[in-house]
Design a protein around this motif. Structure first.
Motif, mmCIF file in Angstrom:
data_model
loop_
_atom_site.group_PDB
_atom_site.id
_atom_site.type_symbol
_atom_site.label_atom_id
_atom_site.label_comp_id
_atom_site.label_asym_id
_atom_site.label_seq_id
_atom_site.Cartn_x
_atom_site.Cartn_y
_atom_site.Cartn_z
ATOM 1 N N ARG B 92 0.824 -1.193 0.000
ATOM 2 C CA ARG B 92 0.000 0.000 0.000
ATOM 3 C C ARG B 92 0.871 1.262 0.000
ATOM 4 O O ARG B 92 0.531 2.262 -0.610
ATOM 5 N N SER B 93 2.004 1.199 0.692
ATOM 6 C CA SER B 93 2.829 2.413 0.731
ATOM 7 C C SER B 93 3.751 2.516 -0.483
ATOM 8 O O SER B 93 4.148 3.600 -0.866
ATOM 9 N N ARG B 94 4.056 1.368 -1.095
ATOM 10 C CA ARG B 94 5.013 1.404 -2.199
ATOM 11 C C ARG B 94 4.361 1.480 -3.568
ATOM 12 O O ARG B 94 4.950 2.021 -4.503
ATOM 13 N N LEU B 95 3.155 0.944 -3.687
ATOM 14 C CA LEU B 95 2.490 0.964 -4.992
ATOM 15 C C LEU B 95 2.296 2.396 -5.500
ATOM 16 O O LEU B 95 2.575 2.678 -6.667
ATOM 17 N N PRO B 96 1.820 3.333 -4.657
ATOM 18 C CA PRO B 96 1.676 4.710 -5.158
ATOM 19 C C PRO B 96 2.995 5.301 -5.644
ATOM 20 O O PRO B 96 3.000 6.029 -6.641
ATOM 21 N N ALA B 97 4.096 4.958 -4.980
ATOM 22 C CA ALA B 97 5.395 5.484 -5.411
ATOM 23 C C ALA B 97 5.708 5.007 -6.823
ATOM 24 O O ALA B 97 6.115 5.794 -7.685
ATOM 25 N N VAL B 282 18.350 2.657 -9.260
ATOM 26 C CA VAL B 282 19.278 3.758 -9.533
ATOM 27 C C VAL B 282 18.921 4.991 -8.702
ATOM 28 O O VAL B 282 19.790 5.655 -8.145
ATOM 29 N N PHE B 283 17.614 5.279 -8.595
ATOM 30 C CA PHE B 283 17.216 6.522 -7.929
ATOM 31 C C PHE B 283 16.782 6.306 -6.481
ATOM 32 O O PHE B 283 16.183 7.187 -5.880
ATOM 33 N N ALA B 284 17.089 5.127 -5.938
ATOM 34 C CA ALA B 284 16.693 4.795 -4.563
ATOM 35 C C ALA B 284 15.205 5.072 -4.356
ATOM 36 O O ALA B 284 14.796 5.575 -3.313
ATOM 37 N N TRP B 285 14.399 4.753 -5.360
ATOM 38 C CA TRP B 285 12.955 5.020 -5.313
ATOM 39 C C TRP B 285 12.259 3.917 -4.526
ATOM 40 O O TRP B 285 12.423 2.746 -4.853
ATOM 41 N N PRO B 286 11.526 4.257 -3.493
ATOM 42 C CA PRO B 286 10.937 3.196 -2.649
ATOM 43 C C PRO B 286 9.702 2.582 -3.288
ATOM 44 O O PRO B 286 8.609 2.651 -2.744
ATOM 45 N N GLY B 287 9.858 1.977 -4.447
ATOM 46 C CA GLY B 287 8.709 1.447 -5.173
ATOM 47 C C GLY B 287 8.524 -0.042 -4.971
ATOM 48 O O GLY B 287 9.261 -0.700 -4.239
ATOM 49 N N ILE B 288 7.552 -0.568 -5.692
ATOM 50 C CA ILE B 288 7.139 -1.952 -5.522
ATOM 51 C C ILE B 288 8.116 -2.888 -6.221
ATOM 52 O O ILE B 288 8.333 -4.020 -5.816
#
Lengths: 542, 337
Positions: B92-97, B282-288
């Motif tokens: 839930r917190s990572r999907l929007p990212a 690469v961008f340290a993006w907290p995604g899924i």
């Protein structure tokens, strides 16, 4: 930041205050922000914690760092300055953390707790909390329990709360590692009353709660944790364990790409980048823009491990041939960029000191290796050389260099890259004929290393499956001598087991690696610790 | 309309059941033993057994599966071992990212690729056609992690225009209160324009990276489809009737050329979700994506299962939306079950 933004929003709402607010408010706000940046550390690493409690199931190494800084222990190691000017923990000296006094008797050690020590919820730290915490460490199973066992801390009856501020550890047997083991991360002191509230029938030690909440008396507490992204700590101003740390806030960010970690450091956007690859370290050192510190990892050794339980490496001559065929210098230069302490080229395999780790008598000598291969009577060998893909930065170039060199003495190898998640289970199977591996022990004593890696208990780290009665006699002898304080016997046994290990060479020692850290020039107070994580408590920015 | 939608949704159910079974089995046959992994350093066979028991991995497979399905029915996807959190909460917190990043990339790519494709088709063989070809070829042949690192090097390290690549927000900024999970919307809703600016500036480089990657298929498909439509009878008729070129191209040709582009868009979106994994690293993006990869490396079953399930649901929803969109664009297309 929040404190800066909210006033601004409110002030936008009240139109009448605009002129006055803009004139007076902004400069104050900016200096407050600058102030908070001076007291805040931005730390970047490749991985973040998966659990804030070292007692948890499968807590990773970064998780140890959270435990170290948020919980106190009874005692901690003192610090010393190394010859190169860097600071390190002192293996042989202790200072008090939660205890104000330690009294070691013949078969027990008694600790008086500091009167002003409080948990972060304000309740005082009592001997019962200590007892409960130690019982937790030996009961939860997995790594914490094994670590306690390393110091012969095994039974609940060993831990006695004499009164509210007096705690006693009874020894089952004399063991030199018992006191050192009280200063490692595992025996932290937990807030027993708080955790009992969070305990359930399925989870009697409240591991679920401490996974994401810190419940100690330590110098810091975690105020925000986004796994895989960020961990934020704030200082505990009531800390009784030592001098109040200089940093009020620590922001620890996970930056997976090593190139970006380097860019962040070189542009001055991050304060500390911890555990750098040797390549980045040597290049950044040349550039000279940052402060770089590098310490040899205590009780740590990279080695080429040969499975002695199966042919062809059950043949001692073949193992010695391999040891003479390894391109040691090239490995240190090309794979480690010179950032490693050689563990080869010593005067002899019959060692004359109890120093550890120390170089073996082997060095690259292809002619000798060929002669040994001939003597061994082994035909052409076709085998595999395995390494952990999680450590490919170091292990892959080493594997390629060794492969190339072994081909010259008639040992053909294929390289087997094992995914990180598989490495441990491959190690337990003990089927890999030849592998590149690294082991380091928290407790910096040679007999501790040998107990794990060479003894007949054939633990997971004894990857060569080397079992030998004489070796066990040396290891047990050294442990007993250390407990009894018999220095001469101890030295003799340590020299004995090292010499035997070098002669029979089930693992070919390569080098002792370094722990590399880069920091901005205004950061000071960094210290190397046996646990190879950052201790925020001594770090100063400014 | 609702009935057809319902019918269409019903056909998705067997797919999802299949996904549940396959992911469960796949994660179990993966190499690597989670118990050994999570027993950590200095593990003994006994401590590994203790960990195995506490993870429930000592039970037979059918029992593990039943328990998994039972938990699933209660909306419980289990706990991730590597981050220590419930998988549902993490998703839930990572999907929007991930969604914010992917959609921004896609939008950016659309805004550039569609006009480029249309122009390339209208002025076939002209310089703009060549530019379209060059951009498309370059975009598709550069791996995303390379584009990402190159952009970071130029715009952050050398020029210093872009903010540090540390994820969705600078380390010293605070996230806006979560409403949609999209930082851009949330900060606007909270009228926090500084957060909006901070979030936007972090988003630009990764979104451009994704856009560069996805330009090619959209531009090429738009061009090809426009060319086909422009040479068709009804466009010739429109031209012969003396309609203005603009009307012919925009009203008649473009609308008819959009169907294949929409189909491509659906495919590109799914590619992007895959490419996301690298961009997030690469961008340290907290995604899924980075979450799923880390879980896979640690043989952490629950998040991998959760990820695949979430993706499957997303694709089913996406396909449905595209089918519905067909009907809007071209009323001759009917959504049938």
């Amino acid at each position: 930041m929040a404190s800066r933004r909210i006033p601004r929003r409110e002030f936008l709402k009240s139109v009448s205050a605009v002129a006055a607010g803009a004139a007076i408010g902004t400069p104050a706000v900016w200096s407050a922000q600058a102030q908070s940046r001076r007291e805040t550390l931005l730390l970047i690493t490749e991985n973040g914690p998966n659990n804030l409690d070292i007692h948890g199931v499968g807590t990773n190494r970064p998780g140890y760092e959270a435990s170290w800084n948020c919980y106190d222990r009874l005692i901690r190691n003192a610090k010393k300055t190394l010859p190169d000017g860097s600071t390190s923990y002192d293996r042989d000296k202790y200072e008090m953390e939660l205890a104000e006094d330690m009294n070691i008797g013949d078969m027990s050690a008694t600790f008086k707790l500091k009167k002003n020590a409080k948990f972060q919820d304000g309740t005082p730290v009592t001997a019962n909390d200590v007892k409960w915490s130690f019982e937790r460490a030996i009961s939860v199973g997995g790594f914490p329990t094994v670590q306690m066992k390393a110091g012969t801390l095994i039974k609940k009856e060993q831990f006695v709360a004499v009164d509210d501020s007096t705690f006693r550890v009874d020894f089952i047997k004399k063991d030199r590692l018992t006191i050192p083991d009280l200063a490692v991360i595992v025996p932290g002191i937990y807030n027993a009353a708080l955790l009992k509230k969070h305990a359930t029938e399925k989870d009697p030690w409240a591991l679920d709660y401490t996974k994401s909440n810190t419940a100690g008396s330590g110098a810091y507490r975690v105020t925000s944790w986004k796994p895989g992204v960020e961990t934020v700590y704030e200082r505990n101003d009531a800390w009784a364990g030592g001098k109040l740390p200089a940093l009020k806030k620590i922001i620890w960010r996970t930056i997976p790409s090593s190139g970006n970690r380097r860019a962040l450091m070189e542009r001055g956007d991050a304060d500390i980048s911890f555990d750098l690859p040797a390549k980045d370290f040597s290049e950044m050192k040349k550039e000279g823009k940052l402060k770089l510190v590098s310490n040899p990892i205590g009780n740590g050794m990279y080695s080429l491990e040969l499975n002695v339980a199966k042919p062809p490496f059950n043949n001692e001559k073949v193992r010695q041939a391999v040891a003479y065929a390894i391109p040691y210098q090239k490995i240190v230069a090309a794979a480690m960029f010179g950032i490693a302490r050689p563990l080869f080229g010593g005067p002899s395999n019959d060692v004359t000191t109890a120093d550890w780790p120390q170089p073996s008598g082997y060095s690259t000598d292809i002619a000798k290796a060929k002669a040994l291969m001939k003597q061994s009577g082994a035909g052409p060998i076709d085998t595999t050389i395995s390494f952990d893909l999680g450590d490919a930065v170091n292990s892959e170039p080493i594997a390629i260099l060794i492969q190339e060199s072994l081909a010259q003495i008639g040992i053909k190898t294929t390289i087997n890259k094992v995914p990180g998640s598989n490495w441990r289970s491959e190690m337990t199977k003990k089927m890999m004929p030849m592998m590149i591996n690294f082991f380091s022990g928290w407790l910096d004593y040679p007999e501790y290393f040998f107990f794990w890696c060479y003894s007949g208990q054939n633990a997971i780290f004894n990857t060569p499956s080397y079992v030998n009665k004489d070796m066990d006699a040396f290891i047990d002898g050294a442990r007993a001598a250390a407990a009894a304080g018999d220095k001469a016997k101890y030295a003799k046994d340590v020299e004995g087991f090292i010499s035997k290990a070098w002669h029979e060479v089930p693992r070919v020692p390569l080098f002792q690696p370094y722990l590399n850290v880069a920091m901005q020039k205004n950061i000071s107070g960094y210290s190397y610790w046996f646990h190879r994580q950052v201790d925020y408590r001594s770090i100063v920015k400014g | 309309m609702l009935a057809t939608l319902g019918k269409r949704l019903a056909t998705a159910i067997p797919t999802l059941i299949g996904v549940v079974i396959v992911t469960f089995l796949l994660t179990r046959v993966l190499p690597g033993d989670p118990a050994v992994y999570f027993a950590g350093p200095a593990a003994t066979p006994q401590s590994i057994a203790e960990v195995r028991k506490s993870l429930g991995l000592d039970r037979p497979l059918p029992e593990q599966f039943l328990r998994y399905v039972g938990d699933l029915a209660h909306g419980d996807l289990g706990n991730s071992l590597s981050t220590g959190q419930p998988v549902v909460k993490e998703l839930r917190s990572r999907l929007p990212a991930s969604a914010e990043l992917t959609l921004s990339g896609l939008l950016l790519s659309l805004v550039i690729a569609v006009p480029l494709g249309v122009l390339a088709a209208v002025r076939q063989g002209s310089w703009i056609d060549h530019i379209c070809r060059i951009v498309a070829t370059a975009g598709v042949s550069l791996p995303v992690f390379f584009t990402g690192l190159l952009l970071v090097y130029i715009f952050y390290f050398v020029l210093g225009w872009a903010p540090s690549p540390v994820g969705r927000l600078d380390a010293f900024a605070t996230a806006p209160p979560s409403i949609t999970g999209f930082y851009l919307f949330d900060s606007l809703l909270a009228r926090d324009f500084e957060s909006f600016r901070a979030a936007l500036s972090q988003l630009i480089l990764p979104a451009v990276t994704l856009a560069v990657f996805s330009l090619a298929p959209i531009a090429r498909m738009t061009r090809a489809s426009m060319l086909a439509v422009l040479s068709s009878d009804f466009v010739r008729t429109a031209r012969a009737s003396g309609l203005a070129t603009r009307t012919v191209i925009v009203t008649y040709a473009f609308r008819n050329a959009m169907l294949p582009v929409i189909t491509t868009l659906g495919m590109v979106f799914s590619f992007l979700l895959g490419a996301n994994v690298l961009v997030e690293k690469v961008f340290a993006w907290p995604g899924i994506g980075s979450y799923a990869v880390e879980a896979l490396i640690a043989s952490d079953f629950a998040p991998v299962q959760g990820f695949v399930l979430a993706m499957a649901i997303l694709y089913v929803a996406l396909n449905l939306a595209i089918d519905v969109l067909y009907g809007v664009i071209d009323p001759r297309v009917r959504v049938d079950g």
